[in-house]
Design an enzyme around this catalytic site. Structure first.
Site, PDB file in Angstrom:
ATOM      1  N   CYS A  77       0.868  -1.180   0.000  1.00  0.00           N
ATOM      2  CA  CYS A  77       0.000   0.000   0.000  1.00  0.00           C
ATOM      3  C   CYS A  77       0.900   1.224   0.000  1.00  0.00           C
ATOM      4  O   CYS A  77       1.633   1.464   0.966  1.00  0.00           O
ATOM      5  CB  CYS A  77      -0.862  -0.018   1.261  1.00  0.00           C
ATOM      6  N   CYS A  83      -0.824   3.677  -6.525  1.00  0.00           N
ATOM      7  CA  CYS A  83      -1.751   3.099  -5.542  1.00  0.00           C
ATOM      8  C   CYS A  83      -2.004   1.683  -6.018  1.00  0.00           C
ATOM      9  O   CYS A  83      -2.283   1.462  -7.207  1.00  0.00           O
ATOM     10  CB  CYS A  83      -3.052   3.903  -5.503  1.00  0.00           C
TER      11      CYS A  83
HETATM   12  N1  DGL Z   1      -3.996   0.634  -2.114  1.00  0.00           N
HETATM   13  C1  DGL Z   1      -3.591   1.763  -1.390  1.00  0.00           C
HETATM   14  C2  DGL Z   1      -2.341   2.431  -1.968  1.00  0.00           C
HETATM   15  O1  DGL Z   1      -1.542   1.763  -2.563  1.00  0.00           O
HETATM   16  C3  DGL Z   1      -4.562   2.737  -0.816  1.00  0.00           C
HETATM   17  C4  DGL Z   1      -5.925   2.859  -1.321  1.00  0.00           C
HETATM   18  C5  DGL Z   1      -6.782   3.519  -0.267  1.00  0.00           C
HETATM   19  O2  DGL Z   1      -7.160   2.812   0.670  1.00  0.00           O
HETATM   20  O3  DGL Z   1      -7.021   4.743  -0.353  1.00  0.00           O
HETATM   21  O4  DGL Z   1      -2.119   3.594  -1.811  1.00  0.00           O
END
Ligand code: DGL
Length: 258
Positions: free
Chosen positions: A78, A188
C-alpha cells in the site's frame, strides 16, 4: 528456533483492501516457494483520505496481527501506508524486516521517460516521502502528480459499473488529454486492476508502471541477505484474511484474475 523452522515462516503482506492483492500476485510469482499471508483492512478502507496518524495506527495494528502470526517479514502493499507509517514502524519493530511499495518513479526514470503522470491517493501525494521523490526527478523530468479520489473506492467496492469507471477516469484525466505523457505511474496498488481502462485514456503505447518488480526484488534480496529465503522446492501457500470477513472472497477472486 531451528533455522528450517525460522525460514519456513510466512511473509505478511497488507493493504487497506483488495489493492494489495495485485502486488501479492507478483510476489508469489517471483518468490514461488514462499508462504504468504495477506491481510486487507477493507473495513477501514480507503486509507488515502485519512490522516497520516490514523493510517499509522491502523498499520501498527496490522503489524501486531502479523507478529501474532509469527511472520518472518512484512511487505506493505500500500503506497499510502508506506508513506504514512513505514519509517515509524521500522523503528518500532527493529526485529521485523519491513519493506513497502512506492510509486515507481524510478522505473519510469530508468526507462528514460520525460513526461510522467503519477496517479495516487491524496495522502500519499501530500506526504514528504513522495514530495522528496518528485523533487529528485523534477530537474530532468516533467512530472504531474494527480491525486485520484474515488478510484480506489470504486475498485474496493467490486468494480461493478464500467460506465461509472469511465466517468471517473474522464473527470480525472480529461484536462491532461493533450499532454504527451510517456508513462503513467500507478502509485496506488488498487489502480492496476483498472490499468486497461486507464491506458485506454491515452495513446496506445504509453508505459504503465506499478512498482511490483521493485518491491519483489527488494524482498528477494532482503530475505537472501538475512538467510531467510525458503529452501523448499514445492509451491508455497497463499492465504487471505481481512478486517471485513466478507471481502476475503473478493481478494481470492482477484488473486486468480490475470
Ligand atoms: N492501495 C492503497 C495504496 O496503494 C490505498 C488505497 C486507499 O485505501 O485509499 O495507496
Amino acid at each position: 528456533m531451528q533455522k528450517t523452522e525460522e525460514i519456513s515462516r510466512p511473509i505478511g503482506v497488507f493493504d487497506s483492501g483488495v489493492g494489495g492483492v495485485s502486488t501479492l500476485r507478483k510476489l508469489h510469482e517471483m518468490l514461488p516457494n514462499e508462504d504468504f499471508l495477506f491481510y486487507g483492512d477493507s473495513k477501514n478502507a480507503p486509507y488515502g483520505s485519512k490522516s497520516q496518524e490514523d493510517v499509522y495506527l491502523l498499520s501498527k495494528d496490522i503489524v501486531e496481527y502479523f507478529k501474532q502470526k509469527d511472520v518472518k517479514a512484512i511487505v506493505i502493499a500500500c503506497n499510502t501506508a508506506t508513506s504514512a507509517a513505514k519509517e515509524r514502524l521500522t523503528k518500532e519493530y527493529p526485529e521485523l524486516p519491513i519493506i513497502g511499495i512506492e510509486p515507481a518513479l524510478k522505473e519510469a526514470g530508468d526507462n528514460n521517460e520525460q513526461n510522467i503522470l503519477v496517479m495516487g491517493t491524496k495522502l500519499t501525494m501530500k506526504l514528504p516521502k513522495y514530495q522528496k521523490m518528485v523533487n529528485e526527478y523534477s530537474d530532468t523530468r516533467h512530472i504531474i502528480s494527480l491525486p485520484s479520489p474515488g478510484l480506489a473506492e470504486y475498485i474496493e467496492s467490486g468494480m461493478h459499473d464500467d460506465e461509472a469507471l469511465k466517468g471517473l477516469l474522464q473527470n480525472l484525466l480529461a484536462s491532461y488529454a493533450n499532454v504527451p505523457f510517456d508513462g503513467v505511474v500507478l502509485g496506488c496498488t488498487h489502480y492496476p486492476f483498472v490499468a486497461e481502462a486507464i491506458q485506454s485514456c491515452f495513446r496506445s503505447n504509453i508505459a504503465i508502471h506499478t512498482g511490483y518488480e521493485g518491491v519483489a526484488n527488494r524482498l528477494k534480496k532482503l530475505l537472501a541477505g538475512l538467510g531467510l529465503s525458503s529452501n523448499r522446492r514445492d509451491e508455497g501457500s497463499v492465504s487471505f484474511d481481512s478486517s471485513s470477513h466478507d471481502s476475503i472472497q473478493y481478494y481470492e477472486k482477484m488473486f486468480q484474475t490475470r
